[in-house]
Motif scaffolding. Structure first.
Motif, PDB file in Angstrom:
ATOM      1  N   MET A   1       4.804 -12.142   5.507  1.00  0.00           N
ATOM      2  CA  MET A   1       3.659 -12.455   4.642  1.00  0.00           C
ATOM      3  C   MET A   1       2.738 -11.242   4.464  1.00  0.00           C
ATOM      4  SD  MET A   1       1.447 -15.945   4.914  1.00  0.00           S
ATOM      5  CE  MET A   1      -0.217 -15.393   4.983  1.00  0.00           C
ATOM      6  N   LYS A   2       2.263 -11.117   3.262  1.00  0.00           N
ATOM      7  CA  LYS A   2       1.376  -9.968   3.007  1.00  0.00           C
ATOM      8  C   LYS A   2       0.019 -10.182   3.636  1.00  0.00           C
ATOM      9  CE  LYS A   2       3.206  -8.920  -1.562  1.00  0.00           C
ATOM     10  NZ  LYS A   2       2.873  -8.991  -2.971  1.00  0.00           N
ATOM     11  N   LYS A   3      -0.593  -9.070   4.026  1.00  0.00           N
ATOM     12  CA  LYS A   3      -1.960  -9.182   4.537  1.00  0.00           C
ATOM     13  C   LYS A   3      -2.916  -9.286   3.358  1.00  0.00           C
ATOM     14  CE  LYS A   3      -1.147  -6.495   8.666  1.00  0.00           C
ATOM     15  NZ  LYS A   3      -1.175  -5.137   9.190  1.00  0.00           N
ATOM     16  N   LYS A   4      -4.022  -9.987   3.609  1.00  0.00           N
ATOM     17  CA  LYS A   4      -4.962 -10.197   2.510  1.00  0.00           C
ATOM     18  C   LYS A   4      -6.201  -9.326   2.682  1.00  0.00           C
ATOM     19  CE  LYS A   4      -7.104 -13.967  -0.025  1.00  0.00           C
ATOM     20  NZ  LYS A   4      -7.286 -15.409  -0.037  1.00  0.00           N
ATOM     21  N   VAL A   5      -6.586  -8.684   1.601  1.00  0.00           N
ATOM     22  CA  VAL A   5      -7.777  -7.830   1.622  1.00  0.00           C
ATOM     23  C   VAL A   5      -8.826  -8.407   0.678  1.00  0.00           C
ATOM     24  CG1 VAL A   5      -8.643  -5.486   1.281  1.00  0.00           C
ATOM     25  CG2 VAL A   5      -6.252  -5.846   1.929  1.00  0.00           C
ATOM     26  N   THR A   6     -10.028  -8.606   1.185  1.00  0.00           N
ATOM     27  CA  THR A   6     -11.114  -9.092   0.332  1.00  0.00           C
ATOM     28  C   THR A   6     -12.012  -7.926  -0.059  1.00  0.00           C
ATOM     29  OG1 THR A   6     -11.125 -11.176   1.543  1.00  0.00           O
ATOM     30  CG2 THR A   6     -13.063 -10.706   0.206  1.00  0.00           C
TER      31      THR A   6
END
Ligand code: UDP
Ligand code: MG
Length: 329
Positions: A1-6
């Motif tokens: 799963m891709k990491k999420k960046v806000t």
């Protein structure tokens, strides 16, 4: 799963700058499709069309979400609103006026991948600023550094990448009188510095006048260190000791030479001087008392009018790409 960046963007009257910021962020995001992205816009009580621009961006791109505060709470509080609502594994705080180039974010992410939890950008140049403002800012940082135990770094703004652990730590710090630059340093964690050239505001004008900056500076010192209280104490002690000598001197003089009813100027000087020192000390105590007063009300840092979560889980349909343009990001 891709990491999420806000990406957190506090916005106060930024209707003219937001579209350009979005464009520049979108280009950066599209070039870095190894992550899931979330663009979290925080409307900090704007009085212009900022909110409608946000709504429009939200309709156009499903990575966009926004939080609308009930009034203008100031950037510090708007940032906390962003931090509270960020769902990413890490978050980057970016100014809306493109003074913090989004192109730097991939470099921040590289350091983050190497285990750094707080990657902050230090300004090599400060963009167009008056000589006085620059001097005052630098002197202020020096003062802050010398009076407090944890360092507040000069020329480091709020443009930084924060790991989830830092975000969770910051969420716990709910003081209403916020000085976020100090909080970033206070929480600790593994830090990494990178450098960048700070450009000028693309349009609109800075919300921070010299007067506002001065207030922020006092805010910074009083919320970060109790040193001024110490200064008041030391001054009090020093003046008491001096006065003791002065009294002895006058007493002896009167005893030896008598009292020719003079010394009016000395009296006035002493009264004025002590009055000044007392007022200063009172002011300092008042600053801290005011803080205790505000904090003791335990009011929330900001009030939310609306929060609209992002529609997409990482796939974006942008108008410019057309209806068939479902883009994996
Ligand atoms: N900002 C905010 N609330 C405010 C003032 C400013 O959210 O009450 C935002 C503003 O929209 C911008 C960022 O904080 O994204 C930095 O503000 P500005 O450019 O005015 O400050 P400067 O760059 O001069 O420090
Ligand atoms: Mg700015």
């Amino acid at each position: 799963m891709k990491k999420k960046v806000t990406i957190i963007v506090p916005c106060h009257n930024e209707e003219t700058t937001l579209p350009a910021l979005y464009e520049s962020v979108r280009q950066m995001i599209d070039a870095n499709d190894g992550y899931d992205w979330e663009l979290l816009l925080v409307n900090d009580g704007s009085t212009d069309g900022t909110l409608s621009v946000m709504r429009e961006l939200y309709g156009r791109d499903c990575r966009v979400c926004y939080a609308d505060l009930s009034r203008n709470f100031g950037k510090e509080s708007a940032m906390l609103a962003g931090i509270d609502h960020a769902t990413g594994d890490c978050a980057v705080i970016v100014d809306a006026d493109l003074q913090d180039p989004p192109e730097l974010i991939p470099e921040m992410l590289r350091w983050w991948e190497q285990g750094y939890q707080d990657v902050y950008a230090r300004r090599k140049s400060r963009g167009k600023e008056s000589w006085l403002r620059r001097r005052l800012t630098l002197a202020y940082y020096r003062l802050l550094q010398q009076t407090s135990r944890t360092d507040v770094l000069p020329n480091v703004g709020d443009f930084r990448l924060l790991d989830r652990k830092c975000l969770d730590a910051l969420r716990q710090l709910r003081e209403t009188e916020r000085y976020t630059k100090g909080l970033f340093c206070w929480i600790g964690y593994r830090k990494k510095e990178i450098e960048f050239d700070r450009g000028d505001r693309t349009s609109g004008s800075s919300s921070y006048s010299l007067w506002k900056l001065t207030n922020l500076a006092i805010e910074g010192i009083t919320s970060y260190t109790a040193a001024p209280l110490r200064v008041a104490t030391i001054m009090g002690i020093a003046i008491s000791v001096l006065t003791l000598f002065y009294t002895a001197y006058f007493l002896l003089k009167t005893l030896i030479f008598g009292d020719p009813v003079r010394g009016f100027p000395t009296l006035v000087i002493v009264i004025l001087f002590l009055g000044g020192v007392e007022l200063f000390a009172l002011g300092v105590i008042g600053e801290y008392l005011g803080k205790i007063y505000h904090e003791s009300k335990r009011r929330p840092v900001y009030l939310l009018n609306d929060y609209v979560a992002p529609r997409g889980g990482g796939a974006a349909i942008t108008e410019s790409e057309g209806r068939d343009g479902i883009k994996e990001i």
